[in-house]
Design a protein around this motif. Sequence first.
Motif, short mmCIF file in Angstrom:
data_model
loop_
_atom_site.label_atom_id
_atom_site.label_comp_id
_atom_site.label_asym_id
_atom_site.label_seq_id
_atom_site.Cartn_x
_atom_site.Cartn_y
_atom_site.Cartn_z
N ARG A 1 2.49 12.04 11.44
CA ARG A 1 2.32 11.58 12.89
C ARG A 1 0.60 11.69 13.20
O ARG A 1 0.25 10.73 13.71
CB ARG A 1 3.15 12.65 13.82
CG ARG A 1 2.67 12.12 15.15
CD ARG A 1 3.61 13.14 16.13
NE ARG A 1 4.98 13.08 15.82
CZ ARG A 1 5.96 12.08 16.45
NH1 ARG A 1 5.36 11.31 17.19
NH2 ARG A 1 7.21 12.07 16.07
N SER A 2 -0.17 12.64 12.73
CA SER A 2 -1.27 12.75 13.03
C SER A 2 -2.42 11.59 12.55
O SER A 2 -3.19 11.24 13.03
CB SER A 2 -1.88 14.06 12.68
OG SER A 2 -1.83 14.36 11.39
N TYR A 3 -1.96 11.32 11.17
CA TYR A 3 -2.59 10.34 10.66
C TYR A 3 -2.20 8.95 10.95
O TYR A 3 -3.01 8.15 11.13
CB TYR A 3 -2.40 10.50 9.04
CG TYR A 3 -3.01 9.73 8.26
CD1 TYR A 3 -4.55 9.79 8.06
CD2 TYR A 3 -2.71 8.30 7.54
CE1 TYR A 3 -5.36 9.25 7.21
CE2 TYR A 3 -3.69 7.69 6.75
CZ TYR A 3 -4.90 7.99 6.50
OH TYR A 3 -5.78 7.30 5.82
N SER B 1 0.76 -1.47 0.06
CA SER B 1 -0.05 -0.18 0.20
C SER B 1 0.72 1.24 0.05
O SER B 1 0.61 2.21 -0.91
CB SER B 1 -0.99 -0.06 1.42
OG SER B 1 -1.87 0.98 1.29
N LYS B 2 1.93 1.43 0.68
CA LYS B 2 2.72 2.47 0.76
C LYS B 2 3.55 2.70 -0.30
O LYS B 2 3.97 3.54 -0.96
CB LYS B 2 3.61 2.40 2.25
CG LYS B 2 4.29 3.87 2.36
CD LYS B 2 3.24 4.82 2.41
CE LYS B 2 3.97 6.20 2.63
NZ LYS B 2 3.25 7.24 2.95
N PHE B 3 3.97 1.42 -1.06
CA PHE B 3 4.66 1.40 -2.15
C PHE B 3 3.86 2.18 -3.37
O PHE B 3 4.44 3.13 -3.97
CB PHE B 3 4.90 0.18 -2.82
CG PHE B 3 5.54 -0.08 -4.06
CD1 PHE B 3 7.00 0.27 -4.48
CD2 PHE B 3 4.70 -0.42 -5.09
CE1 PHE B 3 7.46 0.27 -5.65
CE2 PHE B 3 5.33 -0.65 -6.59
CZ PHE B 3 6.61 -0.16 -6.63
N LEU B 4 2.64 1.79 -3.46
CA LEU B 4 1.81 2.56 -4.35
C LEU B 4 1.79 3.69 -3.82
O LEU B 4 1.67 4.65 -5.09
CB LEU B 4 0.59 1.61 -4.46
CG LEU B 4 0.41 0.28 -4.99
CD1 LEU B 4 -1.17 -0.12 -4.88
CD2 LEU B 4 0.80 0.10 -6.16
N ILE C 1 -6.50 2.40 -7.40
CA ILE C 1 -6.38 1.40 -6.36
C ILE C 1 -5.43 2.13 -5.17
O ILE C 1 -5.64 1.91 -3.87
CB ILE C 1 -5.45 0.26 -6.81
CG1 ILE C 1 -6.53 -0.53 -7.74
CG2 ILE C 1 -4.85 -0.47 -5.86
CD1 ILE C 1 -5.72 -1.57 -8.46
N THR C 2 -4.71 3.12 -5.53
CA THR C 2 -3.69 3.77 -4.48
C THR C 2 -4.59 4.43 -3.37
O THR C 2 -4.48 4.29 -2.19
CB THR C 2 -2.81 4.80 -5.07
OG1 THR C 2 -2.00 3.96 -6.14
CG2 THR C 2 -2.05 5.49 -4.10
N ASN C 3 -5.73 5.25 -3.63
CA ASN C 3 -6.58 5.94 -3.02
C ASN C 3 -7.56 4.80 -2.25
O ASN C 3 -7.81 5.13 -1.23
CB ASN C 3 -7.44 7.24 -3.54
CG ASN C 3 -6.61 8.23 -4.10
OD1 ASN C 3 -5.67 8.50 -3.18
ND2 ASN C 3 -6.90 8.92 -5.13
N PHE C 4 -7.93 3.85 -2.98
CA PHE C 4 -8.97 2.92 -2.51
C PHE C 4 -8.04 2.44 -1.02
O PHE C 4 -8.82 1.99 0.00
CB PHE C 4 -9.16 1.67 -3.58
CG PHE C 4 -9.99 0.56 -2.97
CD1 PHE C 4 -10.96 0.65 -2.45
CD2 PHE C 4 -9.21 -0.61 -2.90
CE1 PHE C 4 -11.74 -0.44 -1.83
CE2 PHE C 4 -9.73 -1.82 -2.40
CZ PHE C 4 -11.04 -1.69 -1.90
N LEU C 5 -6.62 2.01 -1.39
CA LEU C 5 -5.95 1.22 -0.13
C LEU C 5 -5.74 2.29 0.83
O LEU C 5 -5.40 1.74 1.92
CB LEU C 5 -4.83 0.72 -0.60
CG LEU C 5 -4.93 -0.66 -1.73
CD1 LEU C 5 -3.50 -0.64 -2.27
CD2 LEU C 5 -5.55 -1.62 -0.83
N GLY C 6 -6.21 3.57 0.57
CA GLY C 6 -5.75 4.84 1.55
C GLY C 6 -6.95 5.14 2.41
O GLY C 6 -7.22 5.87 3.51
N ARG C 7 -8.03 4.34 1.94
CA ARG C 7 -9.37 4.31 2.71
C ARG C 7 -9.72 3.19 3.53
O ARG C 7 -8.95 2.37 3.67
CB ARG C 7 -10.46 4.71 1.77
CG ARG C 7 -10.43 5.89 1.01
CD ARG C 7 -11.72 6.48 0.23
NE ARG C 7 -11.98 5.57 -1.06
CZ ARG C 7 -11.36 5.65 -2.26
NH1 ARG C 7 -10.96 7.15 -2.35
NH2 ARG C 7 -11.82 4.96 -3.12
#
Length: 215
Positions: A113-115, A38-41, A58-64
């Motif tokens: 940090r906050s996230y 996920s972080k790689f994408l 997919i990048t934003n999808f994995l970020g949700r």
Amino acid sequence: MKKFLNDIRVAENAIPLNKQVINTVLILLLGIALGTFSKFLDCTPVNELPFIFEYLDITNFLGRFAIWVMIALCISIYSNSSLRAAINVFVFFVGMVTSYYLYSKYIAGFFPRSYAMIWVVFTAISPILAFISWYAKGKSKLALILSSMILAILFNMTFVFGDSYFEIRSILELITFICGIVVMKRDNIKNTMIMFVLSCGIAFILNLIIPFSFG
């Protein structure tokens, strides 16, 4: 309480200890792999990714949250007991969150940090949520209500709606929601439909009470 603890003990003994350990280690490795991926994408320019990744976003999808809640739900439901569900889901999120933010700090060169704290808190409470979610696969009315509430949360992560609009966040969230229905399906079509209708009603109520979305 004694019967409850005995039921857990019986469920635990149904699978050899070494297999339980192997299953948990595999879940940890899955979390590490998905967190790293996920972080790689997230750190890779969109135009350097395969077209299908860009097309499906997919990048934003994995970020949700939806996909991670769905994976945790599957781990919980298919664990051998509520206690195993709590352990397995916690281990998964420890692996996923740790690998994600280690990659962020030491490879990408920044640490939000906050996230990160949101995910740390979510990881901390995940065993409790998994413990409760495991009982949603039961056949009682309470299990039906619990499964409806879980599906309602997925509903609100899939759809954006208000007084005059109703939209799907993405096709991937829709697929995730459908998978949620399949995983949470009841013993017959009638009860599955009742669960779905209840989940829609609960989702709309939650949207009125807590308009903030974790999508």
